[in-house]
Design a protein around this motif. Structure first.
Motif, mmCIF file in Angstrom:
data_model
loop_
_atom_site.group_PDB
_atom_site.id
_atom_site.type_symbol
_atom_site.label_atom_id
_atom_site.label_comp_id
_atom_site.label_asym_id
_atom_site.label_seq_id
_atom_site.Cartn_x
_atom_site.Cartn_y
_atom_site.Cartn_z
ATOM 1 N N LEU A 66 5.712 18.391 76.515
ATOM 2 C CA LEU A 66 6.716 17.951 75.549
ATOM 3 C C LEU A 66 7.826 18.981 75.401
ATOM 4 O O LEU A 66 9.016 18.637 75.394
ATOM 5 C CB LEU A 66 6.070 17.650 74.196
ATOM 6 N N LEU A 67 7.447 20.268 75.271
ATOM 7 C CA LEU A 67 8.452 21.325 75.146
ATOM 8 C C LEU A 67 9.351 21.367 76.376
ATOM 9 O O LEU A 67 10.575 21.512 76.256
ATOM 10 C CB LEU A 67 7.774 22.686 74.938
ATOM 11 N N ASN A 68 8.760 21.232 77.549
ATOM 12 C CA ASN A 68 9.531 21.240 78.788
ATOM 13 C C ASN A 68 10.501 20.057 78.837
ATOM 14 O O ASN A 68 11.673 20.211 79.187
ATOM 15 C CB ASN A 68 8.588 21.223 79.996
ATOM 16 N N GLY A 69 10.030 18.880 78.456
ATOM 17 C CA GLY A 69 10.881 17.695 78.450
ATOM 18 C C GLY A 69 12.020 17.812 77.447
ATOM 19 O O GLY A 69 13.170 17.449 77.745
ATOM 20 N N ILE A 70 11.713 18.330 76.254
ATOM 21 C CA ILE A 70 12.736 18.526 75.219
ATOM 22 C C ILE A 70 13.786 19.517 75.706
ATOM 23 O O ILE A 70 14.991 19.270 75.603
ATOM 24 C CB ILE A 70 12.090 19.003 73.902
ATOM 25 N N GLN A 71 13.320 20.641 76.245
ATOM 26 C CA GLN A 71 14.257 21.668 76.696
ATOM 27 C C GLN A 71 15.127 21.157 77.841
ATOM 28 O O GLN A 71 16.340 21.398 77.871
ATOM 29 C CB GLN A 71 13.520 22.939 77.121
ATOM 30 N N THR A 72 14.538 20.427 78.775
ATOM 31 C CA THR A 72 15.297 19.911 79.917
ATOM 32 C C THR A 72 16.428 19.004 79.434
ATOM 33 O O THR A 72 17.581 19.134 79.865
ATOM 34 C CB THR A 72 14.369 19.153 80.897
ATOM 35 N N TRP A 73 16.121 18.064 78.533
ATOM 36 C CA TRP A 73 17.151 17.157 78.029
ATOM 37 C C TRP A 73 18.203 17.911 77.221
ATOM 38 O O TRP A 73 19.403 17.677 77.374
ATOM 39 C CB TRP A 73 16.526 16.051 77.165
ATOM 40 N N CYS A 74 17.754 18.829 76.369
ATOM 41 C CA CYS A 74 18.688 19.583 75.524
ATOM 42 C C CYS A 74 19.607 20.465 76.364
ATOM 43 O O CYS A 74 20.799 20.588 76.064
ATOM 44 C CB CYS A 74 17.934 20.409 74.493
ATOM 45 N N ALA A 76 20.582 19.859 79.409
ATOM 46 C CA ALA A 76 21.525 18.967 80.085
ATOM 47 C C ALA A 76 22.598 18.456 79.120
ATOM 48 O O ALA A 76 23.703 18.121 79.537
ATOM 49 C CB ALA A 76 20.778 17.796 80.725
ATOM 50 N N ASN A 77 22.276 18.390 77.831
ATOM 51 C CA ASN A 77 23.202 17.844 76.836
ATOM 52 C C ASN A 77 23.662 18.893 75.832
ATOM 53 O O ASN A 77 24.121 18.547 74.741
ATOM 54 C CB ASN A 77 22.527 16.677 76.109
ATOM 55 N N ARG A 78 23.573 20.123 76.191
ATOM 56 C CA ARG A 78 23.892 21.220 75.264
ATOM 57 C C ARG A 78 25.346 21.160 74.778
ATOM 58 O O ARG A 78 25.608 21.377 73.599
ATOM 59 C CB ARG A 78 23.613 22.570 75.936
ATOM 60 N N ALA A 79 26.271 20.866 75.658
ATOM 61 C CA ALA A 79 27.688 20.823 75.264
ATOM 62 C C ALA A 79 27.908 19.801 74.161
ATOM 63 O O ALA A 79 28.637 20.060 73.193
ATOM 64 C CB ALA A 79 28.556 20.498 76.481
ATOM 65 N N GLU A 80 27.274 18.652 74.283
ATOM 66 C CA GLU A 80 27.431 17.616 73.253
ATOM 67 C C GLU A 80 26.684 17.993 71.969
ATOM 68 O O GLU A 80 27.194 17.795 70.864
ATOM 69 C CB GLU A 80 26.901 16.283 73.782
ATOM 70 N N LYS A 87 24.842 27.062 67.542
ATOM 71 C CA LYS A 87 23.711 27.351 68.418
ATOM 72 C C LYS A 87 22.500 26.502 68.054
ATOM 73 O O LYS A 87 21.441 26.625 68.652
ATOM 74 C CB LYS A 87 23.332 28.833 68.304
ATOM 75 N N THR A 88 22.661 25.666 67.022
ATOM 76 C CA THR A 88 21.565 24.840 66.537
ATOM 77 C C THR A 88 22.019 23.393 66.464
ATOM 78 O O THR A 88 23.145 23.111 66.056
ATOM 79 C CB THR A 88 21.112 25.309 65.133
ATOM 80 N N ALA A 89 21.134 22.475 66.843
ATOM 81 C CA ALA A 89 21.435 21.048 66.757
ATOM 82 C C ALA A 89 20.326 20.366 65.974
ATOM 83 O O ALA A 89 19.143 20.578 66.238
ATOM 84 C CB ALA A 89 21.550 20.450 68.151
ATOM 85 N N SER A 97 17.427 25.014 69.016
ATOM 86 C CA SER A 97 18.407 26.094 68.923
ATOM 87 C C SER A 97 18.299 27.008 70.125
ATOM 88 O O SER A 97 17.264 27.074 70.790
ATOM 89 C CB SER A 97 18.207 26.889 67.633
ATOM 90 N N TRP A 98 19.389 27.679 70.372
ATOM 91 C CA TRP A 98 19.461 28.668 71.434
ATOM 92 C C TRP A 98 19.803 29.997 70.789
ATOM 93 O O TRP A 98 20.731 30.072 69.975
ATOM 94 C CB TRP A 98 20.549 28.303 72.446
ATOM 95 N N ARG A 99 19.067 31.026 71.094
ATOM 96 C CA ARG A 99 19.328 32.353 70.533
ATOM 97 C C ARG A 99 19.374 33.365 71.658
ATOM 98 O O ARG A 99 18.488 33.397 72.521
ATOM 99 C CB ARG A 99 18.233 32.773 69.534
ATOM 100 N N GLN A 100 20.415 34.177 71.634
ATOM 101 C CA GLN A 100 20.562 35.239 72.630
ATOM 102 C C GLN A 100 19.716 36.428 72.194
ATOM 103 O O GLN A 100 19.877 36.925 71.078
ATOM 104 C CB GLN A 100 22.041 35.663 72.724
ATOM 105 N N ARG A 101 18.827 36.854 73.016
ATOM 106 C CA ARG A 101 18.017 38.033 72.700
ATOM 107 C C ARG A 101 18.884 39.279 72.785
ATOM 108 O O ARG A 101 19.775 39.361 73.635
ATOM 109 C CB ARG A 101 16.858 38.184 73.686
ATOM 110 N N PRO A 102 18.604 40.262 71.942
ATOM 111 C CA PRO A 102 19.366 41.508 72.051
ATOM 112 C C PRO A 102 19.002 42.231 73.351
ATOM 113 O O PRO A 102 17.901 42.047 73.890
ATOM 114 C CB PRO A 102 18.912 42.321 70.838
ATOM 115 N N PRO A 103 19.936 43.044 73.877
ATOM 116 C CA PRO A 103 19.633 43.778 75.111
ATOM 117 C C PRO A 103 18.400 44.667 74.924
ATOM 118 O O PRO A 103 18.157 45.169 73.824
ATOM 119 C CB PRO A 103 20.879 44.643 75.326
ATOM 120 N N SER A 104 17.642 44.814 75.969
ATOM 121 C CA SER A 104 16.467 45.684 75.907
ATOM 122 C C SER A 104 16.300 46.394 77.238
ATOM 123 O O SER A 104 16.871 45.992 78.245
ATOM 124 C CB SER A 104 15.211 44.879 75.574
ATOM 125 N N VAL A 105 15.510 47.439 77.217
ATOM 126 C CA VAL A 105 15.233 48.202 78.434
ATOM 127 C C VAL A 105 13.727 48.198 78.639
ATOM 128 O O VAL A 105 12.971 48.465 77.713
ATOM 129 C CB VAL A 105 15.724 49.668 78.293
#
Length: 169
Positions: A66-74, A76-80, A87-89, A97-105
């Motif tokens: 389910l998570l894979n299917g949700i992410q795949t569709w989202c 593909a349709n992120r711009a909309e 960053k949240t729909a 939502s999409w969140r950018q992780r902070p840089p790490s080493v």
């Protein structure tokens, strides 16, 4: 105003050597009984988990799918979904939502990395940690006597009760 510290209430006080010996025996018996109960509980949990493992694995697989299917569709349709630049729909039944992780080493083979940094004269990337040498202070406690923040603890005594255990071969 000074704070009052109350000693915890004492539930049992031995009155003589024989009572103390009996209390140590009872302590050992009670500890062993607790261990038996904990072991039985763990055995029951293992049995229940084993009985349900097929169902648990099927649910985990379904969640992943389910998570894979949700992410795949989202994706593909992120711009909309995020046309307002967010960053949240909100999709009525939940949000994505999409969140950018902070840089790490991440570093593997620390010794080799340190060696390479030194060879390239990149010392600014090498941390030198200064800290008080407690071993040296213990070896010469008079030298640090009176320094604020330094306390040499000695003569601290711990009390332990270890009931004898008989191992059966």
């Amino acid at each position: 105003m000074a704070k009052k510290h109350k000693a915890p209430a004492v539930g049992y006080v031995c009155q003589d050597k024989e009572q103390t010996q009996l209390a140590i025996k009872l302590l050992g018996d009670t500890q062993r009984e607790l261990t038996r109960i904990e072991t039985e509980l763990n055995d029951e949990i293992a049995t229940i988990t084993d009985r349900r493992k097929t169902q648990i694995n099927a649910l985990k697989t379904r969640i992943d799918s389910l998570l894979n299917g949700i992410q795949t569709w989202c994706e593909a349709n992120r711009a909309e979904l995020c046309k307002d630049g967010g960053k949240t729909a909100n999709l009525l039944t939940g949000e994505v939502s999409w969140r950018q992780r902070p840089p790490s080493v991440s570093i593997r083979a620390v010794d080799k990395v340190l060696e390479a940094l030194k060879a390239l004269k990149l010392d600014r990337f090498i941390r030198t940690k200064e800290e008080p040498n407690k071993d040296a202070m213990l070896a010469d406690p008079k030298a640090v006597q009176g320094i604020a923040g330094v306390t040499i603890n000695s003569g601290v005594e711990d009390f332990a009760v270890v009931p004898f255990e008989q191992e059966i071969a």
